[in-house]
Scaffold this motif. Structure first.
Motif, PDB file in Angstrom:
ATOM      1  N   TYR A  32       5.011   2.256   2.549  1.00 34.42           N
ATOM      2  CA  TYR A  32       6.307   2.532   1.936  1.00 34.42           C
ATOM      3  C   TYR A  32       6.207   2.407   0.415  1.00 34.42           C
ATOM      4  O   TYR A  32       5.673   1.420  -0.094  1.00 34.42           O
ATOM      5  N   PRO A  33       6.745   3.361  -0.321  1.00 30.43           N
ATOM      6  CA  PRO A  33       6.784   3.213  -1.779  1.00 30.43           C
ATOM      7  C   PRO A  33       7.841   2.192  -2.179  1.00 30.43           C
ATOM      8  O   PRO A  33       8.810   1.966  -1.460  1.00 30.43           O
ATOM      9  N   ILE A  34       7.636   1.564  -3.291  1.00 37.95           N
ATOM     10  CA  ILE A  34       8.602   0.603  -3.829  1.00 37.95           C
ATOM     11  C   ILE A  34       8.955   0.995  -5.251  1.00 37.95           C
ATOM     12  O   ILE A  34       8.074   1.309  -6.057  1.00 37.95           O
ATOM     13  N   GLY A  35      10.227   0.989  -5.540  1.00 47.29           N
ATOM     14  CA  GLY A  35      10.685   1.267  -6.898  1.00 47.29           C
ATOM     15  C   GLY A  35      11.494   0.098  -7.436  1.00 47.29           C
ATOM     16  O   GLY A  35      12.141  -0.628  -6.677  1.00 47.29           O
ATOM     17  N   TRP A  36      11.404  -0.091  -8.728  1.00 44.51           N
ATOM     18  CA  TRP A  36      12.250  -1.068  -9.422  1.00 44.51           C
ATOM     19  C   TRP A  36      13.162  -0.314 -10.381  1.00 44.51           C
ATOM     20  O   TRP A  36      12.712   0.562 -11.121  1.00 44.51           O
ATOM     21  N   PHE A  37      14.424  -0.656 -10.351  1.00 45.45           N
ATOM     22  CA  PHE A  37      15.341  -0.123 -11.340  1.00 45.45           C
ATOM     23  C   PHE A  37      16.227  -1.256 -11.831  1.00 45.45           C
ATOM     24  O   PHE A  37      16.240  -2.347 -11.243  1.00 45.45           O
ATOM     25  N   ARG A  38      16.938  -1.043 -12.900  1.00 52.66           N
ATOM     26  CA  ARG A  38      17.759  -2.100 -13.490  1.00 52.66           C
ATOM     27  C   ARG A  38      19.105  -1.543 -13.937  1.00 52.66           C
ATOM     28  O   ARG A  38      19.258  -0.331 -14.140  1.00 52.66           O
ATOM     29  N   GLN A  39      20.032  -2.442 -14.091  1.00 53.02           N
ATOM     30  CA  GLN A  39      21.348  -2.067 -14.578  1.00 53.02           C
ATOM     31  C   GLN A  39      21.833  -3.139 -15.540  1.00 53.02           C
ATOM     32  O   GLN A  39      22.023  -4.300 -15.135  1.00 53.02           O
ATOM     33  N   ALA A  40      22.002  -2.746 -16.781  1.00 52.47           N
ATOM     34  CA  ALA A  40      22.509  -3.646 -17.804  1.00 52.47           C
ATOM     35  C   ALA A  40      24.032  -3.597 -17.809  1.00 52.47           C
ATOM     36  O   ALA A  40      24.631  -2.617 -17.359  1.00 52.47           O
ATOM     37  N   PRO A  41      24.676  -4.635 -18.326  1.00 48.72           N
ATOM     38  CA  PRO A  41      26.137  -4.661 -18.363  1.00 48.72           C
ATOM     39  C   PRO A  41      26.704  -3.438 -19.077  1.00 48.72           C
ATOM     40  O   PRO A  41      26.293  -3.111 -20.188  1.00 48.72           O
ATOM     41  N   GLY A  42      27.626  -2.756 -18.409  1.00 49.92           N
ATOM     42  CA  GLY A  42      28.281  -1.616 -19.013  1.00 49.92           C
ATOM     43  C   GLY A  42      27.445  -0.364 -19.107  1.00 49.92           C
ATOM     44  O   GLY A  42      27.852   0.624 -19.730  1.00 49.92           O
ATOM     45  N   LYS A  43      26.265  -0.382 -18.475  1.00 50.48           N
ATOM     46  CA  LYS A  43      25.383   0.781 -18.530  1.00 50.48           C
ATOM     47  C   LYS A  43      25.042   1.271 -17.130  1.00 50.48           C
ATOM     48  O   LYS A  43      25.259   0.571 -16.146  1.00 50.48           O
ATOM     49  N   GLY A  44      24.492   2.448 -17.079  1.00 49.61           N
ATOM     50  CA  GLY A  44      24.090   3.005 -15.796  1.00 49.61           C
ATOM     51  C   GLY A  44      22.758   2.461 -15.331  1.00 49.61           C
ATOM     52  O   GLY A  44      22.080   1.718 -16.038  1.00 49.61           O
ATOM     53  N   ARG A  45      22.380   2.823 -14.139  1.00 44.11           N
ATOM     54  CA  ARG A  45      21.104   2.380 -13.584  1.00 44.11           C
ATOM     55  C   ARG A  45      19.943   3.108 -14.254  1.00 44.11           C
ATOM     56  O   ARG A  45      20.050   4.301 -14.550  1.00 44.11           O
ATOM     57  N   GLU A  46      18.881   2.394 -14.477  1.00 46.46           N
ATOM     58  CA  GLU A  46      17.709   2.945 -15.155  1.00 46.46           C
ATOM     59  C   GLU A  46      16.464   2.630 -14.347  1.00 46.46           C
ATOM     60  O   GLU A  46      16.192   1.464 -14.038  1.00 46.46           O
ATOM     61  N   GLY A  47      15.719   3.656 -14.008  1.00 45.45           N
ATOM     62  CA  GLY A  47      14.450   3.438 -13.340  1.00 45.45           C
ATOM     63  C   GLY A  47      13.474   2.743 -14.255  1.00 45.45           C
ATOM     64  O   GLY A  47      13.394   3.062 -15.445  1.00 45.45           O
ATOM     65  N   VAL A  48      12.724   1.793 -13.712  1.00 46.51           N
ATOM     66  CA  VAL A  48      11.791   1.002 -14.504  1.00 46.51           C
ATOM     67  C   VAL A  48      10.341   1.279 -14.121  1.00 46.51           C
ATOM     68  O   VAL A  48       9.513   1.582 -14.970  1.00 46.51           O
ATOM     69  N   SER A  49      10.055   1.177 -12.833  1.00 40.47           N
ATOM     70  CA  SER A  49       8.683   1.343 -12.380  1.00 40.47           C
ATOM     71  C   SER A  49       8.679   1.620 -10.889  1.00 40.47           C
ATOM     72  O   SER A  49       9.666   1.370 -10.197  1.00 40.47           O
ATOM     73  N   CYS A  50       7.558   2.136 -10.405  1.00 40.32           N
ATOM     74  CA  CYS A  50       7.425   2.340  -8.967  1.00 40.32           C
ATOM     75  C   CYS A  50       5.951   2.381  -8.599  1.00 40.32           C
ATOM     76  O   CYS A  50       5.087   2.571  -9.457  1.00 40.32           O
TER      77      CYS A  50
END
Length: 125
Positions: A32-50
């Motif tokens: 299974y692939p794994i992805g990391w994404f993040r969400q800062a306050p007041g901002k949209g989701r952002e892909g980080v790594s996978c």
């Protein structure tokens, strides 16, 4: 229902390091692939790594390349995100996600159906 659990977040000073972990509530196949994404306050989701499960191919968004490293320990069924030289702009809730696939590549996890509750990372002096 496959659920992921993130851990390792916290408060760190700029320039510091954290290692995030992503584990599963049930058996997590190595392919299974794994992805990391993040969400800062007041901002949209952002892909980080996978990371792909079948080929080990990794990807990083430009803002973290050279500072973050994604890896997986199949024996422990855990995926790690080593974050070095952290910056205040890295402050966010970090999520890991996965999908049931044999894909040789990976995506950021934003569209993967299985994800965790997130872990807070705060970079501040």
């Amino acid at each position: 229902q496959l659920q992921l659990v993130e851990s390792g977040g916290g408060l760190v000073q700029p320039g510091g390091s954290l290692r995030l972990s992503c584990s599963a509530s049930e058996f997590l196949p190595d392919h299974y692939p794994i992805g990391w994404f993040r969400q800062a306050p007041g901002k949209g989701r952002e892909g980080v790594s996978c990371i792909s499960g079948t080929t080990g191919v990794t990807q990083y968004t430009d803002s973290v390349r050279g500072r973050f490293t994604i890896s997986r320990d199949n024996a422990k069924k855990t995926v790690y995100l080593q974050m070095n030289n952290l910056k205040p702009e890295d402050t966010a809730v970090y999520y890991c996600a996965t999908e049931r696939s044999w894909s040789p590549s990976c995506r950021w996890g934003l569209t993967y159906p299985y994800r965790g509750q997130g872990t807070q990372v705060t970079v501040s002096s």
